[in-house]
Scaffold this active site. Sequence first.
Site, short mmCIF file in Angstrom:
data_model
loop_
_atom_site.label_atom_id
_atom_site.label_comp_id
_atom_site.label_asym_id
_atom_site.label_seq_id
_atom_site.Cartn_x
_atom_site.Cartn_y
_atom_site.Cartn_z
N CYS A 289 37.95 38.95 55.20
CA CYS A 289 38.85 38.16 54.35
C CYS A 289 38.69 36.68 54.66
O CYS A 289 38.98 35.84 53.84
CB CYS A 289 40.29 38.57 54.60
N THR B 174 47.54 46.04 52.75
CA THR B 174 48.11 44.71 52.51
C THR B 174 49.49 44.85 51.88
O THR B 174 50.46 44.23 52.33
CB THR B 174 47.18 43.88 51.59
N HIS C 297 40.67 52.95 52.25
CA HIS C 297 39.23 52.62 52.33
C HIS C 297 38.70 52.34 53.73
O HIS C 297 37.50 52.10 53.88
CB HIS C 297 38.89 51.46 51.38
N THR D 184 53.27 53.54 38.02
CA THR D 184 52.65 54.85 37.80
C THR D 184 51.66 55.14 38.92
O THR D 184 50.82 54.29 39.24
CB THR D 184 51.93 54.88 36.45
C1 LIG Z 1 41.81 46.31 56.15
C2 LIG Z 1 43.09 46.04 56.84
C3 LIG Z 1 44.26 45.72 56.12
C4 LIG Z 1 44.26 45.57 54.63
O1 LIG Z 1 44.10 46.80 54.00
P1 LIG Z 1 43.79 46.88 52.43
O2 LIG Z 1 43.97 48.33 52.14
O3 LIG Z 1 42.40 46.39 52.26
O4 LIG Z 1 44.79 46.03 51.75
C5 LIG Z 1 45.42 45.50 56.82
N1 LIG Z 1 45.45 45.60 58.16
C6 LIG Z 1 44.36 45.90 58.89
C7 LIG Z 1 44.47 46.02 60.35
C8 LIG Z 1 43.15 46.12 58.26
O5 LIG Z 1 42.07 46.39 58.98
#
Ligand SMILES: *Cc1c(COP(=O)(O)O)cnc(C)c1O
Length: 382
Positions: free
Chosen positions: A326, A76, A203, A241
């Site tokens: 989300c 994000t 993740h 940091t």
């Molecule tokens: C999960 C996802 C994100 C967001 O990633 P985060 O590390 O959770 O902020 C952005 N783009 C795509 C395509 C995702 O699948």
Amino acid sequence: MKKPVYLDYAATTPVDPAVADEMIKYLTLDGVFGNPASRSHGFGWQAEAAVESARGQVASLIHADPREIVWTSGATESDNLAIKGAVAGRDNAHIITSTIEHKAVVDTCKWLEAQGVGVTWLDPGSDGRIQPDQVFSALKPETVLVSLMLVNNELGCVTDIAVIGAELRSRGVMFHVDAAQAAGKLPIDVTAMPVDLMSLSGHKVYGPKGVGALYVRRSPDVRIEAQIHGGGHERGMRSGTLPTHQIAGMGKAFAIAEACLEDEIQHLEHLRSSFLAGLEALPGVALNGSDTCRVPGIINLSFEGVEAESLMLGLRDLAVSSGSACASATVEPSFVLRGIGLSDELAHRSLRFSVGRYTTAEEIAFASAQIVDVVTRLRAVR
Ligand SMILES: *Cc1c(COP(=O)(O)O)cnc(C)c1O
């Protein structure tokens, strides 16, 4: 109670045990807990060495130079940094993106649009894919950036990044690619894909939450403006940091993903085909998105005559998703499914199943049998 079968790997993945073991080394007094920016003692130097080693591991998965990796808090933030950072300070800027990007891109572009930036929103075909020609015909003299995802998080379809990137390069337009769902799922090589900025997340690849990276090309040199100001970390592009344990975890996760890529793809292809084979007895099931240009792990299906809400209630033993995680607080149908032309009705009858490293053949057999059972029952009481 038995845990449900986890079929939501596209929302997040569990941390690989080897990743957890690695992370623990960077937290406590007897570990490498120093600030990687501390230059005056060994605590800092050791932490910095761990960060640089992880930078190499993340770079390696996408064939980048380690100096092209900027640590962030997740994809994000990487999306925000790439898009806002590319547009900042440009008068009369225009960007091109699509209607089925992740919210981190859609909402960033909407925000910029409200600030006066021109945005062209491309509509994908019914297979969920944006064709290169659509991008080229939307280009304007003032276009500074195109942002498209490599793999769609709801459909699993793959964008033709190499062809689009080659043309954009020749026109001097920056190209940002959200590869959060692509890393570890298909080969990525930035030396062969003319991409300038690429978002990655820990993740989604069996690493920890709360850490990500933005690839920023050095040659030709790509300039973006920082969105978080402070100590000038990450060559001034992202202050704060560095979380050594998160970064070491993401590095380890990406190293495992690189070593296991071929096996992993095979494993997921097997799961996909046995899952779909298990549903063959059930009429009125349609696959959403492309069945050819896609990653194997994401399977988005619509079920004729059955509401996804009721289906999910019936499938208590499966952890699945309707729409993206989300957006699951809202009852709106998925904007991605609407974006590929599904009616509200059909979008409300769709579920995303996503499988991963720890999904077993037994779980898949159980899941497909459950789905056949519940869908048949729901249709009978209509
Ligand atoms: C999960 C996802 C994100 C967001 O990633 P985060 O590390 O959770 O902020 C952005 N783009 C795509 C395509 C995702 O699948």
